[in-house]
Design an enzyme around this catalytic site. Structure first.
Site, PDB file in Angstrom:
ATOM      1  N   ASP A 119       2.952   6.263  -5.471  1.00 40.14           N
ATOM      2  CA  ASP A 119       1.514   6.454  -5.658  1.00 40.14           C
ATOM      3  C   ASP A 119       1.201   7.488  -6.754  1.00 40.14           C
ATOM      4  O   ASP A 119       2.115   8.019  -7.400  1.00 40.14           O
ATOM      5  CB  ASP A 119       0.907   6.847  -4.300  1.00 40.14           C
ATOM      6  CG  ASP A 119      -0.516   6.347  -4.125  1.00 40.14           C
ATOM      7  OD1 ASP A 119      -1.155   5.994  -5.118  1.00 40.14           O
ATOM      8  OD2 ASP A 119      -0.988   6.323  -2.968  1.00 40.14           O
TER       9      ASP A 119
ATOM     10  N   ASP B 113      -8.181   0.804  -4.637  1.00 37.55           N
ATOM     11  CA  ASP B 113      -7.885   0.162  -3.339  1.00 37.55           C
ATOM     12  C   ASP B 113      -8.866  -0.967  -2.994  1.00 37.55           C
ATOM     13  O   ASP B 113     -10.081  -0.809  -3.136  1.00 37.55           O
ATOM     14  CB  ASP B 113      -7.948   1.202  -2.219  1.00 37.55           C
ATOM     15  CG  ASP B 113      -6.839   2.233  -2.348  1.00 37.55           C
ATOM     16  OD1 ASP B 113      -6.114   2.236  -3.367  1.00 37.55           O
ATOM     17  OD2 ASP B 113      -6.694   3.043  -1.413  1.00 37.55           O
TER      18      ASP B 113
HETATM   19  C1  GLA Z   1      -3.721   5.372  -2.231  1.00 41.08           C
HETATM   20  C2  GLA Z   1      -3.181   3.957  -2.388  1.00 41.08           C
HETATM   21  C3  GLA Z   1      -3.357   3.210  -1.077  1.00 41.08           C
HETATM   22  C4  GLA Z   1      -2.613   3.943   0.025  1.00 41.08           C
HETATM   23  C5  GLA Z   1      -3.132   5.370   0.128  1.00 41.08           C
HETATM   24  C6  GLA Z   1      -2.319   6.188   1.098  1.00 41.08           C
HETATM   25  O1  GLA Z   1      -5.096   5.363  -2.054  1.00 41.08           O
HETATM   26  O2  GLA Z   1      -3.841   3.301  -3.427  1.00 41.08           O
HETATM   27  O3  GLA Z   1      -2.886   1.880  -1.188  1.00 41.08           O
HETATM   28  O4  GLA Z   1      -1.250   3.929  -0.243  1.00 41.08           O
HETATM   29  O5  GLA Z   1      -3.094   6.038  -1.124  1.00 41.08           O
HETATM   30  O6  GLA Z   1      -2.728   7.514   1.172  1.00 41.08           O
END
Ligand code: GLA
Length: 414
Positions: A172, A231
């Site tokens: 991430d 997301d």
């Molecule tokens: C980010 C990612 C998500 C998830 C969260 C977890 O927002 O884009 O898909 O993995 O972190 O904290």
């Protein structure tokens, strides 16, 4: 010849030269800005030859993860037939860690309450049943949920993951501090990629930097997939927005490196059955990872049927690995008016074709076999959702409800 005539001729000459120069410049700009398929670096150890399929905990469970959830989800995928269809990746997202590294070894520590037997035991459980284990970390000082990040610890963490038997790492982009150049930005991902390779264990690296620095232009050869957007949320509006961003990146997807428009929300309750089927159709046409973001143990028969459409899965997993190309209709730009035609070339020479009505009113969308790239006089047209086959001389058309997508596989006859 008077002086005035000469200077007018000169002016005309210069104007002509100017026009030619401007035209040349326009051509150069157009050529340079066209998406060109990137250089294809072979995937390490054949990783990511087709888009990954499986499950991820985040969208349904957030931080509520533990060994029981992971193992019971795998059991459910074995029992409900999903595993047989290819859903074999079981991926734990954020919040699996204890808040601090081991003070003696510096290693990451699984939360002892959530994973009392440790992570290798979870990997063993999954491997014994034919699944793979995915885990989550972050190319910063902390994960998005605030757990220890891997920045500066890449070698150690990669070795830890390899020792546990991890098969996929979602990596991430939170808490990376100030980065002034794109090169610095990329270096964090390259460091983990190199560290994973140095372990000798093939580990699929799913880069999650939300499309911020156009990862599709640099990630091939570093990771095997890259998130292209922020997301996804469990709504038609979110799914549509993400589709619209991801669909234009078709030139960058292929074996060893996939555009990742984030998880499937099918089964989470925020979309109608039609919209859920549309998400599966679009993701399969875009050769996207098919990662269920729902509670697999509680899927309704209808939701399970969407995840289990073997013909849609075969299109997603097609060995050619092409992402569907948006096709223009009657000379209008692709997707104009919210009406989409997508064409995905398949390994056997046939095409997967999607007609998608993204608008809020019923619409008929029409195209032709020749517009979607097929040659011939007669075609078989297989409806992937209805499971029926018809023939056509070339016209492809569907009357569609709002938000509905038709999904065809079209093959030229002899
Ligand atoms: C980010 C990612 C998500 C998830 C969260 C977890 O927002 O884009 O898909 O993995 O972190 O904290």
């Amino acid at each position: 010849m008077s002086l005035r005539v000469v200077s007018r001729r000169r002016a005309i000459l210069w104007a002509a030269i100017g026009t030619v120069v401007v035209a040349l410049l326009v051509v150069v700009v157009l050529v340079v800005s066209r998406p060109t398929p990137p250089h294809r670096t072979p995937a390490p150890a054949g990783l990511g030859a087709t888009p990954p399929m499986g499950w991820n905990s985040w969208n349904h469970f957030g931080c509520d993860v533990d060994a029981h959830l992971v193992e019971s989800t795998a059991d459910a995928m074995a029992a409900n037939g999903m595993q047989r269809l290819g859903y074999t990746a079981v991926n734990i997202d954020d919040c699996w860690m204890a808040p601090q590294r081991d003070p003696h070894t510096g290693e990451l520590v699984p939360d002892p309450t959530k994973f009392p037997q440790g992570m290798a035991a979870v990997a063993d459980y999954l491997h014994a049943r034919g699944f793979t284990l995915g885990i989550y970390e972050d190319a910063g000082t902390r994960t998005c949920a605030g757990f220890p990040g891997s920045l500066g610890h890449e070698r150690l963490d990669a070795r830890t993951f390899a020792r546990w038997g991890v098969d996929t790492l979602k990596y991430d982009n939170c808490n990376h501090g100030t980065l002034t150049t794109t090169a610095q930005y990329i270096a964090r991902y390259r460091a983990m990629s190199d560290a994973l390779r140095a372990t000798g264990r093939p580990i699929f690296l799913a880069i999650c930097e939300w499309g911020v620095n156009r990862p599709w232009t640099w990630d091939r050869g570093i990771g095997q997939s890259w998130r292209t957007t922020h997301d996804i949320k469990d709504s038609y509006a979110s799914m549509l927005a993400i589709f619209q961003q991801n669909v234009r990146l078709w030139a960058y997807a292929g074996p060893g490196g996939w555009n990742d428009p984030d998880m499937l929300e099918i089964g989470n309750g925020g979309m109608t059955p039609t919209e859920q089927r549309t998400e599966f159709t679009l993701w399969a046409a875009m050769a996207a990872p098919l990662i269920a973001g729902a509670d697999i143990r509680a899927l309704s028969p209808d939701d399970l049927a969407i995840y289990s459409n073997a013909e849609a899965i075969a299109i997603d997993q097609d060995a050619r690995g092409a992402q569907a190309v948006p096709v223009s209709q009657d000379g209008r730009p692709e997707g104009a008016g919210g009406l989409w035609v997508l064409s995905k070339p398949l390994a056997d020479g046939s095409r997967a074709v999607v007609l998608f009505n993204s608008t809020d009113s019923p619409q008929t969308i029409s195209t032709t076999a020749s517009d979607v790239g097929l040659r011939g006089a007669d075609f078989d047209i297989r409806d992937v959702w209805a499971g029926t086959t018809a023939t056509t001389k070339g016209s492809i058309s569907a009357a569609l409800a709002p938000h509905e997508a038709a999904f065809f596989r079209i093959t030229a006859g002899d």
